[in-house]
Write a protein that holds these residues in place. Structure first.
Motif, PDB file in Angstrom:
ATOM      1  N   SER A   1       9.131   8.639 -21.166  1.00 47.51           N
ATOM      2  CA  SER A   1       8.799   7.161 -21.762  1.00 47.51           C
ATOM      3  C   SER A   1       9.549   6.182 -21.227  1.00 47.51           C
ATOM      4  CB  SER A   1       9.413   7.301 -23.121  1.00 47.51           C
ATOM      5  OG  SER A   1      10.226   7.531 -23.007  1.00 47.51           O
ATOM      6  N   PHE A   2      10.723   6.248 -20.579  1.00 49.68           N
ATOM      7  CA  PHE A   2      10.898   5.446 -19.613  1.00 49.68           C
ATOM      8  C   PHE A   2      10.436   4.844 -18.443  1.00 49.68           C
ATOM      9  CE2 PHE A   2      14.434   8.257 -21.949  1.00 49.68           C
ATOM     10  CZ  PHE A   2      14.958   6.794 -22.695  1.00 49.68           C
ATOM     11  N   ILE A   3       9.607   5.621 -18.040  1.00 50.25           N
ATOM     12  CA  ILE A   3       9.234   6.099 -16.490  1.00 50.25           C
ATOM     13  C   ILE A   3       8.335   5.236 -16.501  1.00 50.25           C
ATOM     14  CG2 ILE A   3       7.635   7.877 -16.475  1.00 50.25           C
ATOM     15  CD1 ILE A   3       8.558   7.476 -13.260  1.00 50.25           C
ATOM     16  N   VAL A   4       7.349   5.391 -18.177  1.00 52.34           N
ATOM     17  CA  VAL A   4       5.816   4.672 -18.254  1.00 52.34           C
ATOM     18  C   VAL A   4       6.103   2.754 -18.139  1.00 52.34           C
ATOM     19  CG1 VAL A   4       4.129   4.037 -19.592  1.00 52.34           C
ATOM     20  CG2 VAL A   4       4.837   6.590 -19.479  1.00 52.34           C
ATOM     21  N   GLY A   5       7.126   2.573 -18.875  1.00 50.95           N
ATOM     22  CA  GLY A   5       7.806   1.180 -19.538  1.00 50.95           C
ATOM     23  C   GLY A   5       7.997   0.214 -18.150  1.00 50.95           C
TER      24      GLY A   5
ATOM     25  N   ILE B   1       0.818  -1.439   0.169  1.00 42.36           N
ATOM     26  CA  ILE B   1      -0.051   0.352  -0.232  1.00 42.36           C
ATOM     27  C   ILE B   1       0.580   1.131  -0.540  1.00 42.36           C
ATOM     28  CG2 ILE B   1      -1.585   1.482   1.516  1.00 42.36           C
ATOM     29  CD1 ILE B   1      -2.220  -1.827   2.771  1.00 42.36           C
ATOM     30  N   THR B   2       1.955   1.353   0.921  1.00 38.59           N
ATOM     31  CA  THR B   2       3.144   2.162   0.639  1.00 38.59           C
ATOM     32  C   THR B   2       3.627   2.294  -0.322  1.00 38.59           C
ATOM     33  OG1 THR B   2       2.737   2.079   3.233  1.00 38.59           O
ATOM     34  CG2 THR B   2       5.182   3.105   2.435  1.00 38.59           C
ATOM     35  N   TYR B   3       3.556   1.243  -0.815  1.00 37.22           N
ATOM     36  CA  TYR B   3       4.846   1.489  -2.279  1.00 37.22           C
ATOM     37  C   TYR B   3       3.580   2.212  -3.526  1.00 37.22           C
ATOM     38  CZ  TYR B   3       7.980  -0.200  -6.088  1.00 37.22           C
ATOM     39  OH  TYR B   3       8.447   0.211  -6.883  1.00 37.22           O
ATOM     40  N   LEU B   4       2.879   1.785  -3.564  1.00 38.24           N
ATOM     41  CA  LEU B   4       1.305   1.997  -4.008  1.00 38.24           C
ATOM     42  C   LEU B   4       1.472   3.372  -4.282  1.00 38.24           C
ATOM     43  CD1 LEU B   4      -1.340  -0.669  -4.858  1.00 38.24           C
ATOM     44  CD2 LEU B   4       0.343  -0.268  -6.879  1.00 38.24           C
ATOM     45  N   GLU B   5       1.516   3.750  -3.254  1.00 35.84           N
ATOM     46  CA  GLU B   5       1.412   4.942  -2.575  1.00 35.84           C
ATOM     47  C   GLU B   5       2.338   6.320  -3.310  1.00 35.84           C
ATOM     48  OE1 GLU B   5       0.814   5.586   1.186  1.00 35.84           O
ATOM     49  OE2 GLU B   5      -1.005   5.420   1.905  1.00 35.84           O
ATOM     50  N   ILE B   6       3.305   5.824  -3.314  1.00 39.13           N
ATOM     51  CA  ILE B   6       4.765   6.122  -3.502  1.00 39.13           C
ATOM     52  C   ILE B   6       4.658   6.105  -5.317  1.00 39.13           C
ATOM     53  CG2 ILE B   6       7.390   5.860  -4.167  1.00 39.13           C
ATOM     54  CD1 ILE B   6       5.991   6.951  -1.283  1.00 39.13           C
ATOM     55  N   LEU B   7       4.756   4.901  -5.934  1.00 39.77           N
ATOM     56  CA  LEU B   7       4.149   4.800  -7.154  1.00 39.77           C
ATOM     57  C   LEU B   7       3.228   5.890  -7.891  1.00 39.77           C
ATOM     58  CD1 LEU B   7       6.458   2.487  -9.041  1.00 39.77           C
ATOM     59  CD2 LEU B   7       4.285   1.335  -8.931  1.00 39.77           C
ATOM     60  N   SER B   8       2.295   5.867  -7.228  1.00 42.72           N
ATOM     61  CA  SER B   8       1.255   6.533  -7.455  1.00 42.72           C
ATOM     62  C   SER B   8       2.256   8.601  -8.284  1.00 42.72           C
ATOM     63  CB  SER B   8       0.315   7.233  -6.699  1.00 42.72           C
ATOM     64  OG  SER B   8      -0.573   7.536  -7.315  1.00 42.72           O
ATOM     65  N   ARG B   9       2.798   8.693  -7.234  1.00 44.08           N
ATOM     66  CA  ARG B   9       3.070  10.509  -7.293  1.00 44.08           C
ATOM     67  C   ARG B   9       4.186   9.871  -8.571  1.00 44.08           C
ATOM     68  NH1 ARG B   9       7.031  10.748  -2.854  1.00 44.08           N
ATOM     69  NH2 ARG B   9       8.312  12.112  -4.260  1.00 44.08           N
ATOM     70  N   PHE B  10       4.686   9.284  -8.553  1.00 43.14           N
ATOM     71  CA  PHE B  10       5.812   9.405 -10.685  1.00 43.14           C
ATOM     72  C   PHE B  10       4.703   8.746 -11.576  1.00 43.14           C
ATOM     73  CE2 PHE B  10       8.592   9.021  -6.673  1.00 43.14           C
ATOM     74  CZ  PHE B  10       9.317  10.634  -6.551  1.00 43.14           C
ATOM     75  N   SER B  11       4.104   8.284 -11.063  1.00 41.50           N
ATOM     76  CA  SER B  11       3.157   7.704 -12.673  1.00 41.50           C
ATOM     77  C   SER B  11       2.494   8.553 -13.543  1.00 41.50           C
ATOM     78  CB  SER B  11       1.524   6.774 -12.146  1.00 41.50           C
ATOM     79  OG  SER B  11       0.540   7.328 -11.597  1.00 41.50           O
ATOM     80  N   LYS B  12       2.904  10.067 -12.873  1.00 45.27           N
ATOM     81  CA  LYS B  12       2.119  11.348 -13.549  1.00 45.27           C
ATOM     82  C   LYS B  12       2.883  12.032 -14.261  1.00 45.27           C
ATOM     83  CE  LYS B  12      -1.508  11.802 -10.228  1.00 45.27           C
ATOM     84  NZ  LYS B  12      -1.241  10.950  -9.196  1.00 45.27           N
ATOM     85  N   LYS B  13       4.186  11.598 -14.160  1.00 46.31           N
ATOM     86  CA  LYS B  13       5.300  12.358 -15.356  1.00 46.31           C
ATOM     87  C   LYS B  13       4.894  11.684 -16.739  1.00 46.31           C
ATOM     88  CE  LYS B  13       9.215  12.202 -13.380  1.00 46.31           C
ATOM     89  NZ  LYS B  13      10.245  13.424 -13.136  1.00 46.31           N
ATOM     90  N   GLU B  14       5.686  12.206 -17.399  1.00 44.17           N
ATOM     91  CA  GLU B  14       5.723  12.406 -18.593  1.00 44.17           C
ATOM     92  C   GLU B  14       6.821  12.144 -19.474  1.00 44.17           C
ATOM     93  OE1 GLU B  14       3.331  12.161 -20.834  1.00 44.17           O
ATOM     94  OE2 GLU B  14       1.781  12.920 -18.820  1.00 44.17           O
TER      95      GLU B  14
END
Length: 158
Positions: free
Chosen positions: A96-100, A81-94
């Protein structure tokens, strides 16, 4: 073993993978938990505007998220749950490397998804995580309840 370590020293990607594999099998659960917490503390120092693959502190966000994805599958649900919260923060970055990378991370950690995690992360799943990842699809086989009020809120946001 020494040949592998020598090769890994010259190639940062393999060095990271080698250390992850070696670490997760040679430390006990309390040490995994401690390492997880320390890495979470470091990744919280980064903002969403910071570079994904460049070090600002001693390690990049990319490497922290990679190591955390390997650790979190071996420790308690609350850490996912904690990790998904962190991952969510960075999921909005535009980027292409982070998306993959995030798609690969979701494949790794989704093996641990269950009803408890789904219930605790409903807002992340349906609102906070960037829609291009289709996070809800990773919970297809997981049974959990959503209140009618929440359902209306989540449907309105789409």
């Amino acid at each position: 073993m020494e040949r592998c370590e020598a090769y890994c020293d010259k190639n940062p990607y393999y060095k990271n993978e080698f250390l992850i594999e070696k670490t997760k099998h040679h430390i006990d659960d309390s040490e995994k938990q401690c390492l997880f917490e320390k890495l979470i503390d470091v990744v919280k120092l980064y903002s969403e505007k910071d570079s994904y693959d460049r070090k600002k502190y001693f390690v990049s966000v990319k490497n922290i998220l990679n190591v955390l994805s390997r650790l979190v599958v071996f420790i308690e649900d609350v850490n996912i749950i904690t990790y998904l919260e962190i991952l969510s923060r960075f999921s909005k970055k535009e980027d292409s490397f982070i998306v993959g990378d995030i798609k690969k991370i979701l494949q790794i950690i989704s093996t641990r998804f269950n009803g408890n995690i789904a219930n605790a992360c409903q807002n992340i799943i349906f609102s906070e995580f960037d829609v291009r990842y289709h996070l809800a699809s990773y919970f297809d086989d997981v049974s959990f309840e959503i209140s009618e009020e929440d359902m209306e809120v989540y449907c309105e946001r789409k």
